[in-house]
Design a protein around this motif. Structure first.
Motif, PDB file in Angstrom:
ATOM      1  N   PHE A  86       0.846  -1.205   0.000  1.00 21.82           N
ATOM      2  CA  PHE A  86       0.000   0.000   0.000  1.00 21.82           C
ATOM      3  C   PHE A  86       0.876   1.247   0.000  1.00 21.82           C
ATOM      4  O   PHE A  86       0.634   2.201  -0.737  1.00 21.82           O
ATOM      5  CB  PHE A  86      -0.936   0.029   1.210  1.00 21.82           C
ATOM      6  N   SER A  87       1.937   1.198   0.844  1.00 25.52           N
ATOM      7  CA  SER A  87       2.841   2.358   0.924  1.00 25.52           C
ATOM      8  C   SER A  87       3.525   2.604  -0.414  1.00 25.52           C
ATOM      9  O   SER A  87       3.673   3.757  -0.833  1.00 25.52           O
ATOM     10  CB  SER A  87       3.942   2.091   1.949  1.00 25.52           C
ATOM     11  N   LEU A  88       3.938   1.512  -1.065  1.00 25.66           N
ATOM     12  CA  LEU A  88       4.613   1.667  -2.362  1.00 25.66           C
ATOM     13  C   LEU A  88       3.677   2.344  -3.372  1.00 25.66           C
ATOM     14  O   LEU A  88       4.065   3.331  -4.025  1.00 25.66           O
ATOM     15  CB  LEU A  88       5.052   0.296  -2.896  1.00 25.66           C
ATOM     16  N   ALA A  89       2.443   1.819  -3.470  1.00 27.31           N
ATOM     17  CA  ALA A  89       1.499   2.387  -4.453  1.00 27.31           C
ATOM     18  C   ALA A  89       1.237   3.860  -4.141  1.00 27.31           C
ATOM     19  O   ALA A  89       1.183   4.706  -5.048  1.00 27.31           O
ATOM     20  CB  ALA A  89       0.193   1.598  -4.452  1.00 27.31           C
ATOM     21  N   ALA A  90       1.104   4.180  -2.845  1.00 27.68           N
ATOM     22  CA  ALA A  90       0.830   5.567  -2.474  1.00 27.68           C
ATOM     23  C   ALA A  90       2.037   6.450  -2.775  1.00 27.68           C
ATOM     24  O   ALA A  90       1.879   7.568  -3.287  1.00 27.68           O
ATOM     25  CB  ALA A  90       0.461   5.644  -0.999  1.00 27.68           C
ATOM     26  N   SER A  91       3.257   5.946  -2.493  1.00 29.24           N
ATOM     27  CA  SER A  91       4.455   6.769  -2.723  1.00 29.24           C
ATOM     28  C   SER A  91       4.649   7.051  -4.208  1.00 29.24           C
ATOM     29  O   SER A  91       4.978   8.176  -4.596  1.00 29.24           O
ATOM     30  CB  SER A  91       5.723   6.066  -2.234  1.00 29.24           C
ATOM     31  N   VAL A  92       4.443   6.010  -5.046  1.00 25.66           N
ATOM     32  CA  VAL A  92       4.603   6.214  -6.495  1.00 25.66           C
ATOM     33  C   VAL A  92       3.596   7.259  -6.965  1.00 25.66           C
ATOM     34  O   VAL A  92       3.956   8.230  -7.655  1.00 25.66           O
ATOM     35  CB  VAL A  92       4.411   4.879  -7.267  1.00 25.66           C
ATOM     36  N   THR A  93       2.334   7.098  -6.548  1.00 28.88           N
ATOM     37  CA  THR A  93       1.299   8.034  -6.996  1.00 28.88           C
ATOM     38  C   THR A  93       1.603   9.443  -6.498  1.00 28.88           C
ATOM     39  O   THR A  93       1.441  10.432  -7.221  1.00 28.88           O
ATOM     40  CB  THR A  93      -0.084   7.576  -6.473  1.00 28.88           C
ATOM     41  N   PHE A  94       2.042   9.518  -5.245  1.00 22.63           N
ATOM     42  CA  PHE A  94       2.362  10.814  -4.640  1.00 22.63           C
ATOM     43  C   PHE A  94       3.421  11.540  -5.459  1.00 22.63           C
ATOM     44  O   PHE A  94       3.301  12.716  -5.789  1.00 22.63           O
ATOM     45  CB  PHE A  94       2.859  10.559  -3.214  1.00 22.63           C
ATOM     46  N   LYS A  95       4.479  10.797  -5.804  1.00 25.74           N
ATOM     47  CA  LYS A  95       5.593  11.419  -6.532  1.00 25.74           C
ATOM     48  C   LYS A  95       5.188  11.784  -7.967  1.00 25.74           C
ATOM     49  O   LYS A  95       5.562  12.837  -8.483  1.00 25.74           O
ATOM     50  CB  LYS A  95       6.785  10.457  -6.563  1.00 25.74           C
ATOM     51  N   VAL A  96       4.409  10.889  -8.596  1.00 22.71           N
ATOM     52  CA  VAL A  96       3.958  11.152  -9.965  1.00 22.71           C
ATOM     53  C   VAL A  96       3.069  12.398  -9.987  1.00 22.71           C
ATOM     54  O   VAL A  96       3.168  13.245 -10.873  1.00 22.71           O
ATOM     55  CB  VAL A  96       3.175   9.915 -10.498  1.00 22.71           C
ATOM     56  N   ALA A  97       2.218  12.520  -8.964  1.00 19.50           N
ATOM     57  CA  ALA A  97       1.278  13.639  -8.957  1.00 19.50           C
ATOM     58  C   ALA A  97       1.924  14.918  -8.449  1.00 19.50           C
ATOM     59  O   ALA A  97       1.711  15.993  -9.002  1.00 19.50           O
ATOM     60  CB  ALA A  97       0.064  13.286  -8.094  1.00 19.50           C
ATOM     61  N   PHE A  98       2.719  14.810  -7.366  1.00 17.16           N
ATOM     62  CA  PHE A  98       3.189  16.014  -6.680  1.00 17.16           C
ATOM     63  C   PHE A  98       4.661  16.331  -6.936  1.00 17.16           C
ATOM     64  O   PHE A  98       5.168  17.355  -6.477  1.00 17.16           O
ATOM     65  CB  PHE A  98       2.982  15.888  -5.160  1.00 17.16           C
ATOM     66  N   GLY A  99       5.368  15.411  -7.594  1.00 20.82           N
ATOM     67  CA  GLY A  99       6.753  15.692  -7.965  1.00 20.82           C
ATOM     68  C   GLY A  99       7.756  15.491  -6.857  1.00 20.82           C
ATOM     69  O   GLY A  99       8.939  15.757  -7.042  1.00 20.82           O
ATOM     70  N   LYS A 100       7.332  15.077  -5.683  1.00 15.75           N
ATOM     71  CA  LYS A 100       8.313  14.806  -4.622  1.00 15.75           C
ATOM     72  C   LYS A 100       7.813  13.661  -3.760  1.00 15.75           C
ATOM     73  O   LYS A 100       6.630  13.302  -3.795  1.00 15.75           O
ATOM     74  CB  LYS A 100       8.578  16.042  -3.792  1.00 15.75           C
ATOM     75  N   SER A 101       8.735  13.106  -2.970  1.00 17.48           N
ATOM     76  CA  SER A 101       8.341  11.978  -2.139  1.00 17.48           C
ATOM     77  C   SER A 101       7.687  12.502  -0.870  1.00 17.48           C
ATOM     78  O   SER A 101       7.777  13.683  -0.558  1.00 17.48           O
ATOM     79  CB  SER A 101       9.555  11.136  -1.794  1.00 17.48           C
ATOM     80  N   PHE A 102       7.027  11.621  -0.157  1.00 18.64           N
ATOM     81  CA  PHE A 102       6.412  11.982   1.117  1.00 18.64           C
ATOM     82  C   PHE A 102       7.428  12.700   2.007  1.00 18.64           C
ATOM     83  O   PHE A 102       7.145  13.720   2.597  1.00 18.64           O
ATOM     84  CB  PHE A 102       5.982  10.721   1.866  1.00 18.64           C
ATOM     85  N   GLU A 103       8.628  12.076   2.067  1.00 17.42           N
ATOM     86  CA  GLU A 103       9.642  12.562   2.999  1.00 17.42           C
ATOM     87  C   GLU A 103       9.963  14.039   2.752  1.00 17.42           C
ATOM     88  O   GLU A 103      10.040  14.829   3.660  1.00 17.42           O
ATOM     89  CB  GLU A 103      10.933  11.728   2.891  1.00 17.42           C
ATOM     90  N   GLY A 104      10.106  14.383   1.445  1.00 17.34           N
ATOM     91  CA  GLY A 104      10.493  15.755   1.143  1.00 17.34           C
ATOM     92  C   GLY A 104       9.313  16.727   1.110  1.00 17.34           C
ATOM     93  O   GLY A 104       9.466  17.912   0.889  1.00 17.34           O
ATOM     94  N   SER A 105       8.098  16.210   1.313  1.00 16.15           N
ATOM     95  CA  SER A 105       6.930  17.063   1.077  1.00 16.15           C
ATOM     96  C   SER A 105       6.549  17.922   2.271  1.00 16.15           C
ATOM     97  O   SER A 105       5.840  18.905   2.122  1.00 16.15           O
ATOM     98  CB  SER A 105       5.725  16.190   0.728  1.00 16.15           C
ATOM     99  N   GLY A 106       7.010  17.517   3.454  1.00 18.69           N
ATOM    100  CA  GLY A 106       6.580  18.240   4.651  1.00 18.69           C
ATOM    101  C   GLY A 106       5.159  17.859   5.048  1.00 18.69           C
ATOM    102  O   GLY A 106       4.649  18.309   6.060  1.00 18.69           O
TER     103      GLY A 106
END
Ligand code: HEM
Length: 543
Positions: free
Chosen positions: A210-230
């Motif tokens: 689940f985390s992998l799918a969310a991280s990929v989608t997050f980065k594809v949509a928002f251009g950065k990873s969770f970690e760097g997003s704040g």
């Protein structure tokens, strides 16, 4: 008709004071007024009766699909369990592949065979490619500004065209390859670390995937990873999950349009949907503002928000659509709600089936390890050679399509299926889960046997109605490539790097296969497996 006219005349004569006594007593003005009232009625009544007769004849001539007996207000709701696809499958065994139910006030057509699915999704696609207006989908889609839940019409055609041309092209999907490879590498590293520290302990693969799918989608949509997003990663995933839960839950207003909203307020569903909406809206606004910040570091590649903001800024008009922030947020909502769970669920079921079918697991691993050798890492370009892995993914989607009933459709005109009349404003559910288990199509349907797709042209692009995990017709999933790219790369990497064992003392047949319902159908009990770093045989072992 003669009798009727005679009765009308009698009524009229009586009212005008037909008896000579009353007539004589009335003034000409009173008679004139009476005439004014009754004459139109006298003339219209035969017409009204004719129409009534015609409606009755029509009703008698209506040939509705069969269905189970209904209760007065709730209709067939009492016959449905928490797993809708399963309840509908059981009912279809009794009432046939084209079945009409009434769910509260909503007439619902349920289709459960490949032939009937072809009628709905191909022959009559245009008659039934709208979506019903539902409580949760309306709110979470910014009042149907998205693609998935917008009703059929010019607006939906334009927004879908815009997204297909700008977001889901092969070129755009390929441009996100680096993101998928990076995120999968992070997953593999974290599992490798876990397996070398906690030897032979099971890992929660459901949570990881689940985390992998969310991280990929997050980065594809928002251009950065969770970690760097704040942004708060855990909270974000939780909110996406909650929103999906709300979309999958029973909203009384979807079945009882006049009074359902009262029930939804009493049960608290209304409040929960509002909360999910506001939390996601705040997340999306934050990342849009961040993208609009002139001080933001210029990214090498455009993410999805960049693309949508560019279209908004250039005021490119695709037909009737002029993008606003709400359009961008509604599109992001679709990408998260349609893209995260579906990919995660597919990977989890695939690993579950492989864990309880060691023969298939070994065959898939042998193929991958032979093709990739000791390269140490799988790149997306390698996947094309992995034919058996692709069959494993197909077999998973046959038995466990995440959208078991596709997304609900709504009819727009009157048409016929198998000689049955289908009327406008009927909801349509295509039970692709049941079709994937139809014994007249699939030999030993309950068996996980990827070889059934060998030398067989059946694929999931929507042209083979016996296998429709992504739907078909005008509403087919526009992101098939995006979904399968993550699934294939992640599975190939998990099978390449690790040998997988069931937790101590557990046998293959003990694997829990229970399903649970949200917007998609997922594995109820988390999948826990023991990862063992794969040891390549030394040269002399190999000889
Ligand atoms: C394994 C992954 C996926 C599966 C199994 C899947 C399945 C589906 C299904 C069954 C539908 C409904 C089709 C119909 O009503 O006939 C659908 C629609 C849709 N999917 Fe996917 N999907 C997946 C991945 C994705 C991803 C990654 C995205 C976006 C990034 C996405 C975006 C959409 C959208 C926007 C629609 C609505 C299309 C419309 O109504 O016009 N899907 N998907």
């Amino acid at each position: 008709m003669g009798k009727f006219l005679k009765r009308c005349m009698t009524i009229c004569i009586n009212n005008f004071g037909g008896s000579s006594v009353t007539y004589k007593n009335k003034s000409p003005m009173a008679i004139y007024t009476q005439l004014l009232i009754w004459l139109p009625l006298l003339l219209l009544l035969p017409l009204f009766l004719l129409m009534k007769k015609k409606i009755e004849i029509n009703r008698q001539n209506r040939h509705l699909p069969p269905g189970p007996p209904k209760l007065p207000i709730t209709g067939n709701l009492h016959q449905l369990g928490p797993l809708l696809h399963n309840s509908l499958w059981q009912l279809s065994k009794r009432y046939g592949p084209v079945m009409l139910l009434r769910l509260g006030a909503a007439p619902t057509l349920v289709v459960s065979s490949a032939e009937a699915a072809k009628e709905v999704l191909k022959t009559h696609d245009l008659d039934c490619c709208s979506r019903p207006p539902l409580k949760g989908t309306g709110r979470l889609s910014y009042n149907y500004l998205d693609i998935a839940f917008a009703p059929y019409g010019d607006y939906w055609r334009d927004i879908r065209k815009l997204c297909v041309l700008e977001l889901f092209t092969t070129k755009r999907v390929q441009s996100f390859q680096v993101i998928r490879e990076e995120e999968v590498a992070l997953l593999i590293d974290s599992i490798a670390r876990f397996s070398s520290h906690a030897k032979l302990s099971p890992i929660d693969l459901s949570e990881k995937l689940f985390s992998l799918a969310a991280s990929v989608t997050f980065k594809v949509a928002f251009g950065k990873s969770f970690e760097g997003s704040g942004l708060d990663n855990d909270r974000f995933q939780e909110v996406v999950h909650e929103a999906q839960g709300k979309l999958g839950s029973f909203a009384a207003s979807d079945f009882f349009p006049r009074v359902g909203w009262i029930i939804d307020r009493l049960t608290g569903l209304h409040g929960r949907i509002e909360r999910s909406f506001h939390e996601l809206d705040a997340f999306f606004q934050e990342v849009i503002d961040d993208h609009l910040n002139p001080q933001r570091m210029k990214q090498e590649k455009e993410d999805i928000i960049d693309v949508l903001l560019r279209v908004e800024k250039d005021q490119i008009v695709f037909g009737s659509v002029r993008l606003t922030n709400d359009h961008i947020k509604a599109t992001l909502m679709d990408i998260f709600l349609a893209g995260v769970d579906t990919a995660a669920i597919t990977m989890i079921w695939a690993m579950t089936e492989l864990a309880r079918n060691p023969r298939v697991m070994k065959k898939a691993q042998d193929e991958i390890r032979t093709c990739i050798g000791k390269k140490g890492k799988i790149a997306e370009g390698d996947i094309a050679q992995l034919q058996y892995l692709k069959m494993v993914v197909k077999e998973t989607l046959r038995l466990h399509p995440p959208a078991t009933l596709l997304l609900p459709r709504e009819t727009m005109t009157h048409f016929k299926i198998n000689g049955y009349d289908i009327y406008p404003k009927t909801r349509v559910q295509v039970n692709v889960w049941a079709i994937g288990r139809d014994p007249t199509i699939w030999e030993k349907p309950e068996e996980f046997f990827p070889e059934r797709f060998m030398d067989c042209s059946i694929d999931f692009k929507g042209q083979h109605f016996e296998f429709l995990p992504f739907g078909s017709g005008r509403r087919v999933c526009p992101a098939i490539n995006m979904g399968t790219s993550t699934v294939e790369l992640a599975l190939a990497s998990l099978l390449y790097h690790f040998d997988w064992k069931l937790p101590d003392g557990m046998k293959e047949e003990d694997t829990n296969m229970e399903e649970a319902a949200s917007l998609a159908i997922y594995k109820k009990v988390a999948l826990k497996l023991v990862p063992i770093n794969h040891q390549w045989p030394s040269k002399c072992d190999m000889s």
